[in-house]
Write an enzyme that holds these catalytic residues in place. Sequence first.
Site, PDB file in Angstrom:
ATOM      1  N   GLN A 177     -29.132  31.566 -12.891  1.00  0.00           N
ATOM      2  CA  GLN A 177     -29.923  32.076 -11.762  1.00  0.00           C
ATOM      3  C   GLN A 177     -30.432  33.490 -11.994  1.00  0.00           C
ATOM      4  OE1 GLN A 177     -31.136  30.496  -9.250  1.00  0.00           O
ATOM      5  NE2 GLN A 177     -29.986  28.580  -9.418  1.00  0.00           N
ATOM      6  N   HIS A 199     -35.687  25.075 -16.489  1.00  0.00           N
ATOM      7  CA  HIS A 199     -36.478  24.670 -15.314  1.00  0.00           C
ATOM      8  C   HIS A 199     -36.354  25.625 -14.133  1.00  0.00           C
ATOM      9  CE1 HIS A 199     -33.379  22.806 -12.543  1.00  0.00           C
ATOM     10  NE2 HIS A 199     -32.682  22.839 -13.655  1.00  0.00           N
ATOM     11  N   CYS A 321     -27.787  21.545  -6.074  1.00  0.00           N
ATOM     12  CA  CYS A 321     -27.153  20.784  -7.157  1.00  0.00           C
ATOM     13  C   CYS A 321     -25.945  20.014  -6.671  1.00  0.00           C
ATOM     14  CB  CYS A 321     -26.740  21.712  -8.295  1.00  0.00           C
ATOM     15  SG  CYS A 321     -28.146  22.435  -9.089  1.00  0.00           S
TER      16      CYS A 321
END
Length: 381
Positions: A177, A199, A321
Site C-alpha cells: 500500500q 495492480h 481483500c
Amino acid sequence: MANVYFDHNSTTSLKPAVLEAMMPYMTNQHGNPTSQHSYGRNAREAIEQARRQVAQAVGAQANEVVFTASGTEANNFAITGIASNMEQAQILTSAIEHPCVSNPAKAMQYRGWQANSINVDAQCQLDLQDLQTKLATPTNLVSVMLANNETGAIQAVEKVVAMAKAQKAMVHTDAVQALGKIPVDFAALGAHAMTVSSHKIGGPLGAGALVLSKRVDIQPLLYGGGQEKGLRSGTENIAAIVGFGAACALATQDLSAFASHTAALRQHLEEGLVATKAVVFAQTADRLPNTSFFAFENIDGETLVTALDKLGFAVASGSACSSASSEPSHVLLAMGIDPDMARGAIRVSFNMDNTLAQVDDFLIALTQALRDLRQMTAVAA
Ligand code: PLP
C-alpha cells in the site's frame, strides 16, 4: 453502477502508458526469455529493464528484485521461504497485517514455529513496547507492514528493523500500500525483504515482487526451470512484468503531487464528515495521504457500501481483500474499536483522477444514504 471510483487501495485502473508498454509483449514480441534467439533475448531484456524500474522505484538494486505473480504470492514467499531456511523460533507479525502475511505465519506453527502478533494502539500504530517485550522470546522473523491498507496508518518499520536486528531476527515489510503513495526506500529501511504489487499502482494484475537482500537465504517458492535465480521457476508473465516496471516509473515520478492532491481531497471529505457524526479511524496517525476509514453508529458498513454504489460511488467496507467474510475488520478490533462500530466501517481511497467536486457529490450521497438507512431501521423497529 457506480461511476465515481473511490477504492484505489483495492485496485487501480491500468494507466494508458502502461498498456502501451505491455502491448508488444501481448502481440508480436512473444518470445520465451529462456530462448537463445532474438525473440527470447528481447523478452529477457524487457524483464531486466522492468527489474531495474522496480528497483529504482523502491531504492533497491536490480538483482534484489524477484518477480512474483502478486503481492499475496510475494508475502507468502517471504514468510514461508525465509522461515523454512532458519531454525524454528518465534515469528512475529503485527496484529494489522493483511491475511497473506498473518496466515502463512500461522501456518508455520505446523512446522514447529511459534506465531505471535504485535499489538497496535488506538491510532493503528505499532506498539513498540509490546514488540520489545515479545522479542525477549527467541525470534527469527518479524513482519510489519509499511502502511496499513484499511486505515492508511504508516508504521515505524525502521525502528522495528533496529529492534529486531539487535535480537538477530530478520525483518520483512509489506509495502504493497505504500508504493506510489509515499516514498519507499528498501536500503534506508534496512529490512531483509519487502513486498510490492503492480495492480495497486496503475499496473496490471498478475505481477508483484519480493525485494530480497542478498544476505537472505530463502527457500525457493517454485522449483522447475530455474527462472528468477531459481527462486520462482515458471515462464515469466512478460507483459505483466513489463507493465509493472512501467507503472513503477510513473507512480514514483511525482509523489509530492500525489500527496498534496489526495490529502486535499481527504481533508475536504473529513471536514464534511463532521456533520454526519462519522468516527474517523487513525485520524491523528501519520497516514497515507489518500486514505480515509470511518464508521457511523448503528449503520452496517456493507449495507452502506451497497447504498452508495446505487448512488454512483464505489467505496470499500473494511478490507476488500477479505470482504468475503462479514466479520468486523481485524484491524479495527486490534485498535480496540467496539465490534458493532467496526462493522459499520467504510473506506474511501483516492488517486490523482478524483476531484473536489466528486467529494462534494459523495458527501451529498452519503447524507442521503444514511438518512434512508436510518429511516428503514426506524420503520423496522
Ligand atoms: N498486502 C496489502 C497491504 C494489501 O492491501 C494487499 C491487497 O489488498 C495485498 C498485500 C495483496 O496484494 P495482491 O492483491 O497483489 O495479492
